[in-house]
Structures are given as C-alpha cells and as structure tokens.
Design a protein around this motif. Structure first.
Motif, PDB file in Angstrom:
ATOM      1  N   ILE A   1      -4.598  -1.861  -1.866  1.00 37.02           N
ATOM      2  CA  ILE A   1      -5.131  -2.037  -0.500  1.00 37.02           C
ATOM      3  C   ILE A   1      -5.074  -3.498  -0.031  1.00 37.02           C
ATOM      4  CG2 ILE A   1      -6.660  -0.032  -0.776  1.00 37.02           C
ATOM      5  CD1 ILE A   1      -9.001  -2.137  -0.320  1.00 37.02           C
TER       6      ILE A   1
ATOM      7  N   ASN B   1      -7.790  -5.108   6.352  1.00 37.63           N
ATOM      8  CA  ASN B   1      -7.514  -3.799   5.731  1.00 37.63           C
ATOM      9  C   ASN B   1      -8.705  -2.843   5.806  1.00 37.63           C
ATOM     10  OD1 ASN B   1      -9.260  -4.834   3.839  1.00 37.63           O
ATOM     11  ND2 ASN B   1      -7.722  -5.085   2.223  1.00 37.63           N
TER      12      ASN B   1
ATOM     13  N   PHE C   1       0.849  -1.205   0.000  1.00 39.46           N
ATOM     14  CA  PHE C   1       0.000   0.000   0.000  1.00 39.46           C
ATOM     15  C   PHE C   1       0.884   1.254   0.000  1.00 39.46           C
ATOM     16  CE2 PHE C   1      -2.322   3.408   2.172  1.00 39.46           C
ATOM     17  CZ  PHE C   1      -3.342   3.574   1.247  1.00 39.46           C
TER      18      PHE C   1
ATOM     19  N   ILE D   1      -5.224   3.466   4.861  1.00 38.27           N
ATOM     20  CA  ILE D   1      -6.149   3.494   3.709  1.00 38.27           C
ATOM     21  C   ILE D   1      -7.271   4.507   3.974  1.00 38.27           C
ATOM     22  CG2 ILE D   1      -7.742   2.148   2.281  1.00 38.27           C
ATOM     23  CD1 ILE D   1      -6.068  -0.363   3.045  1.00 38.27           C
TER      24      ILE D   1
END
Ligand code: SAM
Length: 222
Positions: free
Chosen positions: A35, A71, A29, A102
């Motif tokens: 991701i 994630n 990432f 993220i």
C-alpha cells in the motif's frame, strides 16, 4: 499574528513530486499489494487513531475528512475500527486512485475525491461542506514547502480547514516540520488547543524536542 520564518522550498511542496510518487505506489500496489508509505511512521498515525478511539466526543458515525489523504492509510485504520462516515481528499488523482483501489480490495466504504484544498472554492466540490473532524498528517507540512508563496498558501489552508470544520468540530494535525508552539501560533485566530498528544522526545545539547507533533484543536467560534 507573529512573523514566521518560512522553510526553504522543496520538491516535496510540488504536485509533480506527489503525482510521480503515487504513480510508483499505485503500480507497486497493483503488482504486489504493497500500500506504500505511511508518512512519519505507523506510530504517529496510531497515536491519533488511539486518541479518537478513547475520545468521548468522536463517535463511529462522526464525519471525518482526511486532507491530503495520500493512500488513505489513516482512514483505512478508522474504517477497520468501525467508523463509517469517512472522506479523503487529495490533489493528486493518482493518490485517489490508489486509495480507492486499496479500500475496494478490503471492501471498506470510504469516499475519496480528487480536490485541491487551495483551488478556487466556489468551483470546488467541497464548498458548503462541514465535518465533525478535519484531519491532516503531513499536508500542511507539504504546503509549507511550496516553491511559490508558501506563506499565503499556509494562511489560505488554515482558513479553508476552518470553513470545513463544524462549529463544535475538531481539527487534528500531525506535523514534523513545525513545533507545537509554532502550530498553535499559526492557527490561533481560528482554533484553540484541546489537547496535545504526547509524542516521543529527544534531547540534544540540553534542549528537549519532538520529532513529530500531534495536536487536537477546537474551532474558535465568534
Ligand atoms: C506528506 S504526504 C501525506 C499523505 C498522508 N496524509 C499520510 O499521512 O500518509 C502530503 C499529501 O498532501 C497532498 N497535498 C498537498 N497539497 C495539497 C492540496 N493543496 N490539496 C490536497 N492535497 C494536497 C499530497 O498529494 C500528499 O498526498
């Protein structure tokens, strides 16, 4: 409760496996914005998101806890649909770092914490908290593959999820290890079925099965 045939343990049931998986995903990432994996595929996640979007009982401000969020792909999807009371926990600190990175990159407000659901609860940040929706995709499966005492851990998991779910709340689980009948029987002392989300089936040797099962459960309140 009926006797359950436990699975053979696997590295998928160990924290070491998940830490090394998320270390690689975090570095991917950071270097190129990937991701990482959406477990059991985008479709299985989207089916649950669609169910939530069409539900009369789940509101945009309902509190939603994703257990073993990895994630955070499921919460990202809900946040982009306007949900604003979202929480994710995972026992891997690196998963939480990845999920936070993220969400920050997308300027989405999701609260993440490193918490082991099965750790001594009195010490845990989760003690006393309750959510409108508790959600799991793949975490109960992972715990079921634990090399040490998977059966006790599964039962502990169900009690913890029960305690984290509000009385009028829902527990939504997606599994690819356990069948619909098995999941219903495992949680029957704590949750009753509200709805089974239709999933693609396959047939082999005259029997019809599903590769993945998603069930909406209501809390049983005594
Ligand atoms: C198969 S992955 C699924 C990740 C995510 N839910 C998804 O669908 O992409 C299982 C996740 O459960 C987490 N996990 C396993 N045991 C846990 C525990 N006792 N407490 C919190 N998280 C746990 C792992 O770190 C991993 O992120």
């Amino acid at each position: 409760m009926e006797e359950v045939d436990e699975f053979l343990s696997s590295k998928l049931g160990t924290k070491e496996h998940w830490e090394s998986t998320y270390e690689l995903e975090l570095s991917n990432f950071t270097s190129h914005g990937d991701i990482g994996d959406v477990w059991f595929g985008e479709d299985s996640m989207q089916r649950v998101v669609n169910w939530i979007l069409e539900s009369d009982v789940v509101k945009e401000n309902s509190s939603i806890l994703d257990i073993g969020c990895g994630n955070g792909a499921f919460l990202l999807c809900l946040a982009s649909e306007g949900f604003d009371n979202l929480f994710g926990i995972d026992y891997c600190g690196t998963a939480i770092k990845l999920a936070e990175a993220i969400a920050n990159s997308k300027k989405l407000d999701i609260k993440y914490e490193t918490v082991d659901l099965l750790a001594e609860h009195k010490k845990s940040e989760l003690a006393g908290r309750k959510y409108d929706i508790t959600h799991d995709k793949g975490t109960y499966d992972t715990i079921s593959l634990s090399p040490e005492d998977a059966e006790t851990k599964r039962q502990q998991y169900i009690k913890e999820v029960y305690n984290l779910t509000k009385d009028q709340g829902l527990f939504i689980i997606t599994s690819c290890n356990w069948t619909e009948e098995e999941l219903i029987s495992h949680v029957s002392d704590y949750f009753s079925v509200d709805e089974v989300i239709p999933t693609p089936t396959f047939s082999f040797g005259g029997k019809v099965g599903s590769v993945v099962t998603s069930i909406i459960f209501k809390k049983v309140v005594s």
